[in-house]
Scaffold this motif. Sequence first.
Motif, PDB file in Angstrom:
ATOM      1  N   ARG A   1       0.789  -1.170   0.129  1.00  0.00           N
ATOM      2  CA  ARG A   1       0.139   0.010   0.032  1.00  0.00           C
ATOM      3  C   ARG A   1       0.786   1.283  -0.014  1.00  0.00           C
ATOM      4  O   ARG A   1       1.844   1.272   0.846  1.00  0.00           O
ATOM      5  CB  ARG A   1      -0.791   0.116   1.436  1.00  0.00           C
ATOM      6  CG  ARG A   1      -1.832   0.935   1.246  1.00  0.00           C
ATOM      7  CD  ARG A   1      -2.878   0.762   2.497  1.00  0.00           C
ATOM      8  NE  ARG A   1      -2.136   0.886   3.543  1.00  0.00           N
ATOM      9  CZ  ARG A   1      -2.829   1.038   4.858  1.00  0.00           C
ATOM     10  NH1 ARG A   1      -4.076   0.645   4.867  1.00  0.00           N
ATOM     11  NH2 ARG A   1      -2.118   1.406   5.710  1.00  0.00           N
ATOM     12  N   ILE A   2       0.374   2.301  -0.820  1.00  0.00           N
ATOM     13  CA  ILE A   2       1.307   3.533  -0.872  1.00  0.00           C
ATOM     14  C   ILE A   2       0.975   4.234   0.518  1.00  0.00           C
ATOM     15  O   ILE A   2       0.076   4.363   0.766  1.00  0.00           O
ATOM     16  CB  ILE A   2       0.955   4.349  -2.172  1.00  0.00           C
ATOM     17  CG1 ILE A   2       1.284   3.564  -3.378  1.00  0.00           C
ATOM     18  CG2 ILE A   2       1.636   5.482  -2.041  1.00  0.00           C
ATOM     19  CD1 ILE A   2       0.779   4.440  -4.620  1.00  0.00           C
ATOM     20  N   SER A   3       2.218   4.494   1.115  1.00  0.00           N
ATOM     21  CA  SER A   3       1.853   5.343   2.536  1.00  0.00           C
ATOM     22  C   SER A   3       2.319   6.658   2.563  1.00  0.00           C
ATOM     23  O   SER A   3       2.006   7.460   3.294  1.00  0.00           O
ATOM     24  CB  SER A   3       2.809   4.478   3.629  1.00  0.00           C
ATOM     25  OG  SER A   3       4.005   4.491   3.024  1.00  0.00           O
ATOM     26  N   SER A   4       3.035   6.903   1.582  1.00  0.00           N
ATOM     27  CA  SER A   4       3.483   8.581   1.387  1.00  0.00           C
ATOM     28  C   SER A   4       3.810   8.801  -0.096  1.00  0.00           C
ATOM     29  O   SER A   4       4.380   7.719  -0.960  1.00  0.00           O
ATOM     30  CB  SER A   4       4.612   8.963   2.222  1.00  0.00           C
ATOM     31  OG  SER A   4       5.708   8.179   1.876  1.00  0.00           O
ATOM     32  N   ALA A   5       3.584   9.767  -0.538  1.00  0.00           N
ATOM     33  CA  ALA A   5       3.985  10.391  -1.861  1.00  0.00           C
ATOM     34  C   ALA A   5       4.322  11.847  -1.838  1.00  0.00           C
ATOM     35  O   ALA A   5       3.704  12.860  -1.188  1.00  0.00           O
ATOM     36  CB  ALA A   5       2.752  10.044  -2.760  1.00  0.00           C
ATOM     37  N   THR A   6       5.307  12.341  -2.770  1.00  0.00           N
ATOM     38  CA  THR A   6       5.613  13.551  -2.958  1.00  0.00           C
ATOM     39  C   THR A   6       5.632  13.948  -4.311  1.00  0.00           C
ATOM     40  O   THR A   6       5.940  12.878  -5.144  1.00  0.00           O
ATOM     41  CB  THR A   6       6.788  14.209  -2.366  1.00  0.00           C
ATOM     42  OG1 THR A   6       7.847  13.207  -2.700  1.00  0.00           O
ATOM     43  CG2 THR A   6       6.913  13.782  -0.784  1.00  0.00           C
ATOM     44  N   GLU A   7       5.488  15.080  -4.754  1.00  0.00           N
ATOM     45  CA  GLU A   7       5.603  15.552  -6.285  1.00  0.00           C
ATOM     46  C   GLU A   7       7.002  16.070  -6.719  1.00  0.00           C
ATOM     47  O   GLU A   7       7.183  15.491  -7.698  1.00  0.00           O
ATOM     48  CB  GLU A   7       4.390  16.516  -6.487  1.00  0.00           C
ATOM     49  CG  GLU A   7       4.082  16.573  -7.995  1.00  0.00           C
ATOM     50  CD  GLU A   7       2.713  17.317  -8.214  1.00  0.00           C
ATOM     51  OE1 GLU A   7       2.785  18.221  -9.159  1.00  0.00           O
ATOM     52  OE2 GLU A   7       1.902  17.452  -7.407  1.00  0.00           O
ATOM     53  N   GLY A   8       7.336  16.929  -5.862  1.00  0.00           N
ATOM     54  CA  GLY A   8       8.655  17.544  -6.426  1.00  0.00           C
ATOM     55  C   GLY A   8       9.765  16.479  -6.278  1.00  0.00           C
ATOM     56  O   GLY A   8       9.866  16.098  -5.187  1.00  0.00           O
ATOM     57  N   SER A   9      10.568  16.237  -7.260  1.00  0.00           N
ATOM     58  CA  SER A   9      11.280  14.970  -7.404  1.00  0.00           C
ATOM     59  C   SER A   9      10.878  13.613  -7.269  1.00  0.00           C
ATOM     60  O   SER A   9      11.515  12.664  -6.961  1.00  0.00           O
ATOM     61  CB  SER A   9      12.482  15.215  -6.389  1.00  0.00           C
ATOM     62  OG  SER A   9      13.311  16.319  -6.309  1.00  0.00           O
ATOM     63  N   VAL A  10       9.571  13.572  -7.484  1.00  0.00           N
ATOM     64  CA  VAL A  10       8.773  12.357  -7.287  1.00  0.00           C
ATOM     65  C   VAL A  10       9.391  11.377  -6.243  1.00  0.00           C
ATOM     66  O   VAL A  10      10.541  10.838  -6.449  1.00  0.00           O
ATOM     67  CB  VAL A  10       8.765  11.537  -8.705  1.00  0.00           C
ATOM     68  CG1 VAL A  10       8.037  10.503  -8.652  1.00  0.00           C
ATOM     69  CG2 VAL A  10       8.206  12.545  -9.780  1.00  0.00           C
TER      70      VAL A  10
ATOM     71  N   VAL B   1       6.233   2.904  -0.040  1.00  0.00           N
ATOM     72  CA  VAL B   1       5.291   1.769   0.018  1.00  0.00           C
ATOM     73  C   VAL B   1       5.319   1.134   1.233  1.00  0.00           C
ATOM     74  O   VAL B   1       6.547   0.731   1.804  1.00  0.00           O
ATOM     75  CB  VAL B   1       5.426   0.670  -1.202  1.00  0.00           C
ATOM     76  CG1 VAL B   1       4.589  -0.363  -1.219  1.00  0.00           C
ATOM     77  CG2 VAL B   1       5.811   1.499  -2.434  1.00  0.00           C
ATOM     78  N   GLU B   2       4.211   0.818   1.936  1.00  0.00           N
ATOM     79  CA  GLU B   2       4.139  -0.023   3.081  1.00  0.00           C
ATOM     80  C   GLU B   2       4.299  -1.408   2.781  1.00  0.00           C
ATOM     81  O   GLU B   2       3.414  -2.003   2.018  1.00  0.00           O
ATOM     82  CB  GLU B   2       2.692   0.295   3.718  1.00  0.00           C
ATOM     83  CG  GLU B   2       2.619   0.330   5.326  1.00  0.00           C
ATOM     84  CD  GLU B   2       1.203   0.449   5.879  1.00  0.00           C
ATOM     85  OE1 GLU B   2       0.507  -0.514   5.874  1.00  0.00           O
ATOM     86  OE2 GLU B   2       1.215   1.722   6.397  1.00  0.00           O
ATOM     87  N   GLY B   3       5.332  -2.094   3.448  1.00  0.00           N
ATOM     88  CA  GLY B   3       5.481  -3.556   2.967  1.00  0.00           C
ATOM     89  C   GLY B   3       4.679  -4.449   3.688  1.00  0.00           C
ATOM     90  O   GLY B   3       3.953  -4.203   4.321  1.00  0.00           O
ATOM     91  N   PHE B   4       5.009  -5.774   3.330  1.00  0.00           N
ATOM     92  CA  PHE B   4       3.946  -6.662   3.918  1.00  0.00           C
ATOM     93  C   PHE B   4       4.146  -6.895   5.487  1.00  0.00           C
ATOM     94  O   PHE B   4       3.009  -7.334   6.183  1.00  0.00           O
ATOM     95  CB  PHE B   4       4.470  -7.969   3.425  1.00  0.00           C
ATOM     96  CG  PHE B   4       3.849  -8.416   2.006  1.00  0.00           C
ATOM     97  CD1 PHE B   4       2.647  -8.605   1.676  1.00  0.00           C
ATOM     98  CD2 PHE B   4       4.954  -8.203   0.894  1.00  0.00           C
ATOM     99  CE1 PHE B   4       2.380  -8.763   0.510  1.00  0.00           C
ATOM    100  CE2 PHE B   4       4.525  -8.404  -0.166  1.00  0.00           C
ATOM    101  CZ  PHE B   4       3.118  -8.727  -0.660  1.00  0.00           C
ATOM    102  N   GLY B   5       5.361  -6.551   5.966  1.00  0.00           N
ATOM    103  CA  GLY B   5       5.505  -6.502   7.660  1.00  0.00           C
ATOM    104  C   GLY B   5       4.400  -5.651   8.259  1.00  0.00           C
ATOM    105  O   GLY B   5       3.894  -6.213   9.541  1.00  0.00           O
ATOM    106  N   ASN B   6       4.437  -4.182   7.743  1.00  0.00           N
ATOM    107  CA  ASN B   6       3.415  -3.367   8.650  1.00  0.00           C
ATOM    108  C   ASN B   6       1.953  -3.369   7.791  1.00  0.00           C
ATOM    109  O   ASN B   6       1.475  -2.481   8.358  1.00  0.00           O
ATOM    110  CB  ASN B   6       3.961  -1.910   8.319  1.00  0.00           C
ATOM    111  CG  ASN B   6       5.608  -1.973   8.832  1.00  0.00           C
ATOM    112  OD1 ASN B   6       5.738  -2.626   9.800  1.00  0.00           O
ATOM    113  ND2 ASN B   6       6.437  -1.268   8.587  1.00  0.00           N
TER     114      ASN B   6
END
Length: 148
Positions: A81-90, A94-99
């Motif tokens: 699951r995507i846990s954070s994203a930024t646009e500048g410098s892209v 991603v939250e891995g299987f453990g969390n």
Amino acid sequence: MGVRVSFDYAGWIARYPEFALVNEPTANAYFAEAQVYHDNSGVGEPTDATVQLVLLNMMTAHIASRYAIIAGVAPSPLVGRISSATEGSVSVGVEGFGNALPGSQVWFSQTKYGLDYWFATTPYRTMRYVPGPRRIFDPIFPPTIVVP
């Protein structure tokens, strides 16, 4: 008790038109892979052929959405699951299987088809207790077995 079904490419495309560019041999391969995750041996649940085919079609769509090139766009290589994203410098975190969510729900949560499958199979992942026979002892009569 259970049922065994065969893949119906035309029916699968009718239900999931977004996969119309997936050719039939590839879709058949995805269906074969879906049977690794969902039993199609004719034993166990579900006992209705329509339900069995719907569940296998969901699983096939889940696999196709993870691997098929749709409208010229390759599937995302991100897992989780995507846990954070930024646009500048892209930047994407991603939250891995453990969390992530517990159990195999994590794998199914990667696509809307997988999550639909997860919730549709809830009744088949629930334990059903079937009690054994009860013995009743009576001092006057010999022991008997009563089956509920």
